[in-house]
Design an enzyme around this catalytic site. Sequence first.
Site, mmCIF file in Angstrom:
data_model
loop_
_atom_site.group_PDB
_atom_site.id
_atom_site.type_symbol
_atom_site.label_atom_id
_atom_site.label_comp_id
_atom_site.label_asym_id
_atom_site.label_seq_id
_atom_site.Cartn_x
_atom_site.Cartn_y
_atom_site.Cartn_z
ATOM 1 N N ARG A 138 0.813 -1.230 0.000
ATOM 2 C CA ARG A 138 0.000 0.000 0.000
ATOM 3 C C ARG A 138 0.840 1.271 0.000
ATOM 4 N NH1 ARG A 138 -3.508 -2.881 3.512
ATOM 5 N NH2 ARG A 138 -5.268 -3.634 2.290
ATOM 6 N N LYS A 172 5.346 11.712 -11.266
ATOM 7 C CA LYS A 172 4.507 10.936 -12.181
ATOM 8 C C LYS A 172 5.142 9.559 -12.347
ATOM 9 C CE LYS A 172 2.145 14.350 -15.048
ATOM 10 N NZ LYS A 172 1.956 14.893 -16.403
ATOM 11 N N GLU A 178 14.237 18.051 -23.745
ATOM 12 C CA GLU A 178 13.389 18.290 -22.562
ATOM 13 C C GLU A 178 14.008 19.373 -21.670
ATOM 14 O OE1 GLU A 178 10.410 17.138 -21.932
ATOM 15 O OE2 GLU A 178 10.175 15.134 -22.791
ATOM 16 N N LYS A 206 11.395 22.806 -13.339
ATOM 17 C CA LYS A 206 10.334 21.804 -13.240
ATOM 18 C C LYS A 206 9.731 21.818 -11.832
ATOM 19 C CE LYS A 206 8.545 17.334 -14.096
ATOM 20 N NZ LYS A 206 8.556 16.083 -14.787
ATOM 21 N N GLU A 218 -1.537 18.253 -11.713
ATOM 22 C CA GLU A 218 -1.895 18.708 -13.058
ATOM 23 C C GLU A 218 -3.373 19.074 -13.195
ATOM 24 O OE1 GLU A 218 0.403 16.885 -16.224
ATOM 25 O OE2 GLU A 218 -1.232 17.265 -17.622
ATOM 26 N N ARG A 262 0.535 22.658 -14.723
ATOM 27 C CA ARG A 262 1.545 21.605 -14.951
ATOM 28 C C ARG A 262 1.485 21.135 -16.410
ATOM 29 N NH1 ARG A 262 3.625 16.559 -11.188
ATOM 30 N NH2 ARG A 262 4.951 15.654 -12.801
ATOM 31 N N ASN A 310 3.913 19.918 -21.026
ATOM 32 C CA ASN A 310 3.641 19.134 -22.243
ATOM 33 C C ASN A 310 3.911 19.928 -23.515
ATOM 34 O OD1 ASN A 310 2.832 16.940 -20.715
ATOM 35 N ND2 ASN A 310 0.720 17.662 -20.599
ATOM 36 N N HIS A 355 4.508 18.201 -26.801
ATOM 37 C CA HIS A 355 4.193 16.778 -26.627
ATOM 38 C C HIS A 355 2.983 16.314 -27.429
ATOM 39 C CE1 HIS A 355 7.244 16.984 -23.580
ATOM 40 N NE2 HIS A 355 7.075 15.739 -23.214
ATOM 41 N N HIS A 382 3.931 13.302 -29.427
ATOM 42 C CA HIS A 382 3.325 11.975 -29.198
ATOM 43 C C HIS A 382 2.729 11.426 -30.491
ATOM 44 C CE1 HIS A 382 2.729 12.576 -24.579
ATOM 45 N NE2 HIS A 382 3.874 11.976 -24.848
ATOM 46 N N HIS A 397 11.700 9.631 -27.934
ATOM 47 C CA HIS A 397 10.716 10.547 -27.333
ATOM 48 C C HIS A 397 11.208 12.003 -27.391
ATOM 49 C CE1 HIS A 397 7.741 12.214 -24.633
ATOM 50 N NE2 HIS A 397 8.716 12.683 -23.872
HETATM 51 N N1 GLY Z 1 6.719 15.159 -17.882
HETATM 52 C C1 GLY Z 1 5.616 16.000 -17.618
HETATM 53 C C2 GLY Z 1 5.275 16.115 -16.168
HETATM 54 O O1 GLY Z 1 6.019 15.632 -15.326
HETATM 55 O O2 GLY Z 1 4.267 16.671 -15.846
#
Ligand code: GLY
Length: 372
Positions: free
Chosen positions: A128, A150, A192, A233, A243, A247, A251, A254, A258, A272
């Site tokens: 958990r 994430k 990035e 970041k 997000e 946030r 992207n 992206h 993508h 990527h």
């Molecule tokens: N890579 C995008 C984020 O961490 O929100």
Amino acid sequence: MSANHTPLHTVHVPLGARAYDIVIAPDAIESAGDRLAALFPGARYGIVTDENVAKAQLPRLAASLDAAGLGHTEIVLPAGEATKSWPQLQSVVDQILGARLERNDILIALGGGVIGDLAGFAASIARRGMDFVQIPTSLLAQVDSSVGGKTGINSVHGKNLVGAFHQPRLVLADLTALETLSPRHFAAGYAELAKYGLIDDEELFFWLEANYPQIEAGGPARGEAIARACAAKARVVVADEKEAGNRALLNLGHTFGHALEKATGYSDRLLHGEGVAIGMVLAYRFSAKLGLAPSQDAGRVEAHLKNAGLPTTLADIPGDLPPTQMLMDAIAQDKKVSRGQLTFILTRGIGKAFIEKKIDPEAVATFLEDIR
Ligand code: GLY
């Protein structure tokens, strides 16, 4: 100056009870044992890594934990995106339980984005929820995926569709590990890194332009660039951890990126970060076409990314150009579609990105036709 003379940087991520430090240093792996012993008295460790990183970096980490007297077990997975899957998640969780790691023990993700995302997700569900530490070994993971919590795996329905927000307790970005990256993978991570300047920090972008040769060469400028990217970041993540809003600025590039990755089968044709580089140039060009951003800024972004060895146009992708309809289908399936309108990260210029939720798909299709 060699990387060994690079000063240590620490970036704090002030997330209250989930706050943590990102340490950026040439010997971050060698310092792991002492740092972990101080942070987690009495803990045992599970190290999740892949076969490639295990050869190059696991002996360094194991030696550091041994020297600090920290017990550890190793979980070595196949390298590659296919590892971010349900079967490997199950295998990692079973190995955590089989090694009798307890809830107060620590999982360490040693590797690139695939390992960080998978191990972080396994940590979020085993018993958990266990704590975990990120030791990113690729530039992409150091400036993006290891920071911000994430975690997740891919599904047959798409990438990163199953996961959890689970912040690490510590990030150790080891600059020595970057020395074995191929120029192509370094460049992909650099896309990035440059993204943070393009989102909201024009001064960072100008500094990157001026210092790129030193950053590529390694040494102090590289450490500083990574620290500045992590700080950028962290600012965005702290303001919007889950997000709900801004946030999504992370992207930038992206949506197009993508779609290109999907149209090229997530293959070696387009990494990527390479998709993100082309996607960012397209976001700037599309913004210029809509009269939002100066076209000189789009040209400046393209020139810098090209100088960093990145593809910047559809024509730079090896093989046949993906048809516009294929790209539009991929864009329409993107999770950011609402009531037939597309959400894009657009820009008013370098460092001036914003979220636009009402983009007409026809305008995107026309733009993609025009640039072929
Ligand atoms: N890579 C995008 C984020 O961490 O929100």
